[in-house]
Design a protein around this motif. Structure first.
Motif: not given
Length: 608
Positions: A500-501, A505-514
């Motif tokens: 949800k967070y 904040h328009n974060y993608r999973v790939i952005d989080l992992m990188k």
């Protein structure tokens, strides 16, 4: 002129001015010569007089003594014996009572004279002979003071109760006898029964002391309730705010309630009525409505622990909506639900008199909470609402808090015993703390648990407004620390809160992992993941992060890889979609309920 007979028999009455020496030297004492003497009696002086017949009798005796040269001298303590009197002499002696205001007492002695030739002769000898004028001998006697009225009245009140018990053939209750002169009679759990209640009612008919009558759980039943009601029609001294307070737990039923209803229609002094636990049902609601519609002095009505259901609640709601004098209404421990509970909630939109409403331990649902929420927005006079133990869940409480947040009058809110988790307690507290119009200063969760973050938020709110919160056990988190955010509880889905967070904040999973994967292995350890979450200020505590990592690390290797994050994201999307569908259905249902609300209000208006 009054007679006095206090002199000692055989003792001459002497004047204070004439002593023994004077009497000895005088041929005729001054008292005898003048027939009067000044004497002191008590604190007053007066004059004693001898009657003329007494003086004549004395002269004859003196003449007899001179002829016989016998007799003791005067003043020796005994009077001389007189000779035998002739019939003529006897006629000159007045008989007792012949002269008004004078008295002469005689004693008869049977003694034989020294001269045996004269035989046994009865001789009359005056014992006391004086006249008293000008003084009331009882003037110096202090009369007994009358008994104080405050000592007489308690005995009369007690005797009234004893007489009524005797008349009805029952044994008086000692505990009750001691209270007949008290301002309040408290007879709880004494099982006096209907006859005992009638005896008490008879004794209280003219009692001007008792102002409070408490007969809780005394088994007076319908007959006893009728007797009490009849007594209160005559005795108007019971005017205290808690007068006639407790007839609860007496099972008075419909007959007893009818007697009370007839009484309350005309009685303009009783201010509090407690008929809880009286086996009242829906068919009795019209009698209660009659009281609310006709009585303008009743301030408190306690109807808890009865069997009022849907229809009874609807009938009461009509009377409540149009009563502006009742201040306290207790409907707890009934069976209010459906149409009954919704009608009670809707009646608050028109009522402007109630200050305290107790709806605890009933069956209020989400729909009832929606109507109640609207009523709280419009009602500005209700100060205390108790809706505890109604099995209200998260959605129902959410609707209710919308009304509480915008309420301009409510000060005390009791929610204990509902389905309130520590997270929901945080939401409720935040709602009250952030509202500018909410005046709630006491929030009661009873024994519902809260966590340490709840206490932190409470401290922040109390620094800006006056708010007291009652809560249960505080859940302590090991290694927990306060975090910036809205305080999500660790018992809920922390994975859902993470995604949800990210979505907000328009974060993608790939952005989080990188961002988390520094070595490009598309996998991060638990420590790396936690440090990254804290750096990004994700609103999760360390304990909540541990719970989330346990769910994300599906293979249990101690690391979170890209595929596991993708699985978590898909689960979040499904949950989010279901939530949106529920919210859409809730909005549609709320719209339908608004139509029902209008129908109920129009029905209440038609009744008036």
């Amino acid at each position: 002129m009054k007679d006095v007979r206090d002199a000692t028999p055989g003792t001459p009455v002497l004047s204070p001015e004439i002593g023994p020496a004077t009497m000895k030297n005088s041929s005729k004492p001054a008292f005898i010569a003048t027939g009067r003497s000044e004497v002191q009696i008590g604190s007053k002086a007066t004059t004693l007089y001898l009657s003329s017949s007494s003086l004549k009798l004395h002269d004859k005796r003196c003449h007899s003594r001179e002829s016989t040269n016998a007799g003791p001298p005067l003043g020796t303590g005994s009077l001389p014996q007189s000779p035998v009197q002739s019939e003529t002499d006897r006629e000159t002696v007045p008989k007792p009572g012949t002269a008004p205001g004078r008295s002469t007492a005689y004693s008869q002695r049977s003694e034989r004279e020294d001269n045996p030739s004269r035989g046994s002769v009865s001789r009359l000898q005056p014992i006391r002979e004086f006249t008293f004028t000008g003084y009331d001998i009882m003037a110096d006697v202090t009369p007994e003071p009358p008994e104080p009225e405050e000592e007489i009245k308690p005995r009369k009140r007690l005797q009234a109760y004893l007489d009524s018990c005797s008349h009805l053939g029952i044994t008086p209750v000692t505990y009750l006898s001691r209270q007949m002169s008290n301002k309040g009679i408290v007879m709880r759990n004494h099982s006096i029964g209907p006859i005992g209640a009638r005896a008490l009612a008879i004794a209280l008919l003219n009692n001007d002391t008792v102002t409070n009558l408490d007969l809780e759980d005394d088994g007076i039943e319908a007959e006893g309730a009728k007797a009490i009601a009849e007594m209160l029609e005559i005795n108007t001294n019971i005017v205290d705010v808690i007068c006639f307070q407790n007839l609860s737990e007496n099972c008075i039923g419909s007959q007893g309630l009818r007697a009370i209803s007839d009484l309350m229609v005309n009685n303009q002094v009783i201010q509090s009525l407690d008929i809880s636990g009286s086996s009242l049902v829906d068919s009795d609601a019209h009698l209660l409505a009659k009281i609310l519609q006709n009585n303008t002095t009743l301030r408190e009505l306690i109807l808890s622990h009865n069997g009022i259901c849907d229809q009874g609640g609807y009938i009461l709601a009509t009377a409540i909506a149009n009563n502006d004098t009742l201040r306290i209404l207790d409907l707890s421990w009934n069976h209010l639900r459906g149409k009954g509970s919704m009608s009670i909630a809707a009646s608050l939109q028109k009522n402007i008199g109630l200050r305290k409403l107790d709806l605890a331990w009933n069956g209020f649902s989400k729909n009832d909470a929606i109507v109640l929420s609207k009523s709280l927005k419009e009602n500005t006079t209700l100060k205390e609402l108790d809706i505890s133990h109604n099995r209200l869940e998260k959605e129902a409480l959410g609707f209710l808090m919308q009304g509480v947040k915008d309420s301009d009058g409510l000060e005390i809110l009791r929610l204990g015993g509902n389905c309130i988790t520590p997270e929901l307690a945080m939401v409720i507290l935040t709602c009250i703390g952030q509202s500018e119009t909410c005046r709630v200063n006491l929030l009661d969760f009873e024994n519902n648990e809260v966590d340490e973050e709840f206490l932190t938020l409470l401290d922040d709110i109390q620094s800006t407004k006056s708010l007291e919160v009652v809560y249960g056990h505080v859940i302590k988190r090991e290694n927990g620390r306060g975090r910036k955010g809205d305080g999500i509880d660790g018992n809920l889905d922390a994975v859902y809160e993470l995604y949800k967070y990210m979505s907000e904040h328009n974060y993608r999973v790939i952005d989080l992992m990188k961002w988390l994967d520094k070595d490009g292995s598309m996998s991060v350890s638990r420590d790396e993941f936690k440090r990254g979450m804290m750096t990004a200020e994700v609103p999760l505590t360390e304990h909540q992060l541990d719970v989330m990592l346990d769910k994300l690390d599906m293979d249990g290797d101690g690391e979170v890889d890209f595929s596991e994050l993708l699985i978590g994201e898909r689960a979040f999307r499904r949950q989010l979609r279901r939530k949106q569908e529920r919210e859409k259905a809730a909005r549609k249902e709320k719209k339908n309920l608004q139509g029902i609300d209008k129908i109920i209000l129009s029905s209440l208006s038609d009744k008036t």
